[in-house]
Enzyme design. Structure first.
Site, PDB file in Angstrom:
ATOM      1  N   TYR A 152       0.835  -1.213   0.000  1.00  0.00           N
ATOM      2  CA  TYR A 152       0.000   0.000   0.000  1.00  0.00           C
ATOM      3  C   TYR A 152       0.870   1.265   0.000  1.00  0.00           C
ATOM      4  CZ  TYR A 152      -3.984   2.972   1.465  1.00  0.00           C
ATOM      5  OH  TYR A 152      -4.969   3.929   1.544  1.00  0.00           O
ATOM      6  N   LYS A 156       0.881   4.061  -2.864  1.00  0.00           N
ATOM      7  CA  LYS A 156       0.512   5.452  -2.562  1.00  0.00           C
ATOM      8  C   LYS A 156       1.657   6.428  -2.837  1.00  0.00           C
ATOM      9  CE  LYS A 156      -3.792   5.028  -1.446  1.00  0.00           C
ATOM     10  NZ  LYS A 156      -4.779   5.425  -2.474  1.00  0.00           N
TER      11      LYS A 156
END
Length: 251
Positions: A152, A156
């Protein structure tokens, strides 16, 4: 009165995406509400319509090239040229690196990065033609690193590099690209994190709020307000920026 435009929001069935879709409709845009399950988008669409707005539910896997092409074509036909795009669709598959599977990695990067790439590539054709475009990508404070989120965090952080490059490439066509990096936002996703940790959600929120300078956690509407500005006519000289909407400073 500014021109009525067509906005596309991915992952808009709930949470941040839903709040952004509602806000962009309130701003006077027609809104395509996208999510994996078209039926799940219906609630957002009905809320927009009840307030007098125009909206369309579209089921799409943003990581699937053919589905994205078909979805964007349908939006252009039924609502008009999509010149505002909010890439919000995302999933989490948290695990420590040594336990993270290749599928955990691929699926998270697929939805976030491949999805944002495919959606932006499909929509920019309309933006460049119209000489107006707004791309808003959802990053996260996790881009700065977060335990148990190698996939993640990488996705991001990748969204930020993608955003800055879009700003450079598309600027001459009147298209801006910016990223919003939310901190702790009260959504189903953070509730799932609390559950996985075996902590009651209220306690999880209270603990998080203590660590935030403004002494509260964020709401989806906090992110929607930032998206509203980035998508506005007035934000035409703001591009390639990453704004941390986290209740305090982040690097």
């Amino acid at each position: 009165m500014s021109t009525q435009r067509t906005a596309v929001v991915t992952g808009a069935a709930r949470g941040i995406g839903k709040a952004v879709a509602l806000r962009l409709a309130q701003d006077g845009n027609k809104v395509a509400v996208l999510d994996l399950d078209e039926g799940a988008c219906q609630g957002t669409v009905e809320e927009i319509q009840a307030a007098g707005g125009q909206a369309l539910a579209v089921g799409v896997d943003v990581a699937d090239e053919e589905q994205v092409a078909a979805a964007v074509e349908r939006i252009a036909e039924e609502l008009g040229a999509p010149t505002i795009l909010v890439n919000n669709a995302g999933i989490i598959r948290d695990n420590m690196l040594f336990k993270m599977t290749t599928d955990d990695w691929d699926s998270v990067l697929g939805v976030h990065l491949r999805g944002a790439f495919l959606m932006t590539k499909a929509c920019q054709a309309y933006m460049t033609q119209e000489k107006f475009g707004r791309v808003v990508n959802l990053s996260s404070t996790s881009a700065l690193g977060n335990r148990g989120q190698a996939n993640y965090s990488a996705a991001k952080a990748g969204m930020q590099g993608f955003t800055k490059t879009l700003a450079i490439e598309l600027g001459k066509f009147g298209v801006t690209a910016n990223a919003i990096a939310p901190g702790f936002i009260q959504t189903d996703m953070t509730a799932a994190t609390a559950e996985r940790m075996g902590v009651p959600f209220d306690d999880f929120i209270a603990y998080a709020a203590k660590e935030i300078p403004v002494q509260r956690v964020g709401q989806p509407e906090d992110i929607a307000a930032m998206a509203s500005f980035f998508c506005s006519e007035q934000a035409g000289f703001v591009s390639g920026q990453v704004v941390y909407v986290a209740g305090g400073p982040r690097d």
